[in-house]
Design a protein around this motif. Structure first.
Motif, PDB file in Angstrom:
ATOM      1  N   VAL A  13       0.831  -1.208   0.000  1.00 17.81           N
ATOM      2  CA  VAL A  13       0.000   0.000   0.000  1.00 17.81           C
ATOM      3  C   VAL A  13       0.865   1.259   0.000  1.00 17.81           C
ATOM      4  O   VAL A  13       1.897   1.325   0.676  1.00 17.81           O
ATOM      5  N   LEU A  14       0.421   2.262  -0.750  1.00 13.07           N
ATOM      6  CA  LEU A  14       1.058   3.582  -0.758  1.00 13.07           C
ATOM      7  C   LEU A  14       0.026   4.633  -0.384  1.00 13.07           C
ATOM      8  O   LEU A  14      -1.078   4.650  -0.929  1.00 13.07           O
ATOM      9  N   ASP A  15       0.378   5.503   0.553  1.00 10.86           N
ATOM     10  CA  ASP A  15      -0.433   6.681   0.860  1.00 10.86           C
ATOM     11  C   ASP A  15       0.220   7.842   0.115  1.00 10.86           C
ATOM     12  O   ASP A  15       1.253   8.372   0.538  1.00 10.86           O
ATOM     13  N   PHE A  16      -0.377   8.232  -1.019  1.00  8.72           N
ATOM     14  CA  PHE A  16       0.201   9.256  -1.895  1.00  8.72           C
ATOM     15  C   PHE A  16      -0.334  10.625  -1.470  1.00  8.72           C
ATOM     16  O   PHE A  16      -1.524  10.895  -1.541  1.00  8.72           O
ATOM     17  N   GLY A  17       0.585  11.490  -1.021  1.00 12.03           N
ATOM     18  CA  GLY A  17       0.173  12.762  -0.447  1.00 12.03           C
ATOM     19  C   GLY A  17      -0.248  12.559   0.991  1.00 12.03           C
ATOM     20  O   GLY A  17      -1.289  13.036   1.439  1.00 12.03           O
ATOM     21  N   CYS A  18       0.590  11.832   1.733  1.00 18.25           N
ATOM     22  CA  CYS A  18       0.238  11.380   3.088  1.00 18.25           C
ATOM     23  C   CYS A  18       0.299  12.479   4.135  1.00 18.25           C
ATOM     24  O   CYS A  18      -0.048  12.260   5.290  1.00 18.25           O
ATOM     25  N   PRO A  69       5.258  15.291  -1.130  1.00 15.92           N
ATOM     26  CA  PRO A  69       6.346  16.116  -1.671  1.00 15.92           C
ATOM     27  C   PRO A  69       6.982  17.055  -0.656  1.00 15.92           C
ATOM     28  O   PRO A  69       8.124  17.472  -0.835  1.00 15.92           O
ATOM     29  N   PHE A  70       6.274  17.348   0.439  1.00 11.72           N
ATOM     30  CA  PHE A  70       6.830  18.248   1.450  1.00 11.72           C
ATOM     31  C   PHE A  70       7.363  17.497   2.661  1.00 11.72           C
ATOM     32  O   PHE A  70       8.485  17.726   3.106  1.00 11.72           O
TER      33      PHE A  70
END
Length: 286
Positions: free
Chosen positions: A35-40, A61-62
């Motif tokens: 699983v990936l939390d994109f923009g976590c 990204p931050f």
């Protein structure tokens, strides 16, 4: 992120419990495999889902800027699109589609309680942030007055064999998708001219490229730029030929408009001079 929207990370919420969309998907047993939390954001969902034994990593990204290098069975993308400008939204959709395994599923949560769209001063951070309403052309699996959850699968997986949508979807094999947006998808050519030869195809079945709307044409080239970047990283070609065949006289044989992205390599032919001028061989030299 673009220079116009530098403060999107300030919308990340500090929580002590699982987010509402994560709880819904967990109850429905939709968070499976890798699983990936994109923009976590700050990463609370990642932390709490790990405790529950879920194999999950986060990207933001931050806060967690190391971009993933592998493919995932499930991708979560919660309340990310609402705080991004349209060009940034397209980048997220392309990245999620590229990071998802062919039979994987991604879940996008979007807010439904936004009263004011556009830039405004954040009430806590006192800096300018952006918010907008989002509607996606994916399956809606949950909705209330506060949020909506969409389930996304690769266009080539969902529509395998549906030749009424595109001749490119014929057959029993699933085309390996590279990236897609709401209106365009891309995949590797079945009979490649070179390593990495790819096609960019609008989802609307139109045979002549010039009959596409300007918006559809623009979406094709946004995808083309992304595919070129992916191919450069994956195969490291020395150049590219990019072309469109329009009508039988120009060599078109499949009647769904498409753009060829053909990577080129040093020494792949004896004399590459003239490039696409070679469509009429005796006119190539000048």
């Amino acid at each position: 992120m673009s220079n116009q929207n530098q403060n999107s990370h300030l919308t990340a919420i500090e929580r002590t419990s699982l987010s509402y969309p994560a709880r819904i998907l967990l109850n429905q047993k939709k968070i499976n495999g890798k699983v990936l939390d994109f923009g976590c954001g700050i990463g609370k969902d990642v932390e709490l889902l790990k405790v529950k034994g879920i194999d999950i990593v986060g990207y933001d990204p931050f806060y967690f800027p190391e971009f993933p290098k592998e493919k995932f069975d499930t991708i979560l993308c919660f309340y990310v699109l609402n705080v991004l400008l349209p060009e940034e939204q397209a980048e997220v959709l392309m990245n999620v589609s590229n990071l998802l395994k062919p039979n994987g599923k991604a879940y996008f949560a979007v807010r439904r309680d936004i009263q004011y769209e556009g830039f405004r001063i954040h009430k806590v951070h006192k800096k300018e942030t952006y918010q907008c309403l989002i509607k996606l052309a994916y399956l809606s699996v949950f909705k209330n007055e506060n949020c909506e959850l969409y389930e996304y699968q690769h266009y080539t997986t969902l529509n395998k064999g549906k030749t009424d949508l595109s001749p490119f979807l014929s057959g029993v094999e699933t085309r390996e998708l590279i990236v897609e947006t709401a209106t365009v998808f891309s995949f590797y050519d079945k009979f490649p001219v070179s390593k990495g030869h790819s096609l960019i195809v609008p989802k609307r079945l139109v045979s002549n490229y010039f009959d596409l709307t300007l918006k559809e044409q623009t979406a094709c080239w946004i995808i083309a730029n992304k595919v070129k970047k992916i191919l450069q990283e994956k195969y490291n070609p020395d150049g590219f030929n990019i072309g469109i065949n329009v009508n039988k006289e120009a060599g078109q044989t499949i009647w769904h408009s498409h753009i060829h992205i053909i990577p080129r390599y040093y020494g792949d032919i004896e004399n590459p001079r003239g490039g696409i001028r070679g469509v009429i061989p005796n006119k190539k030299e000048y």
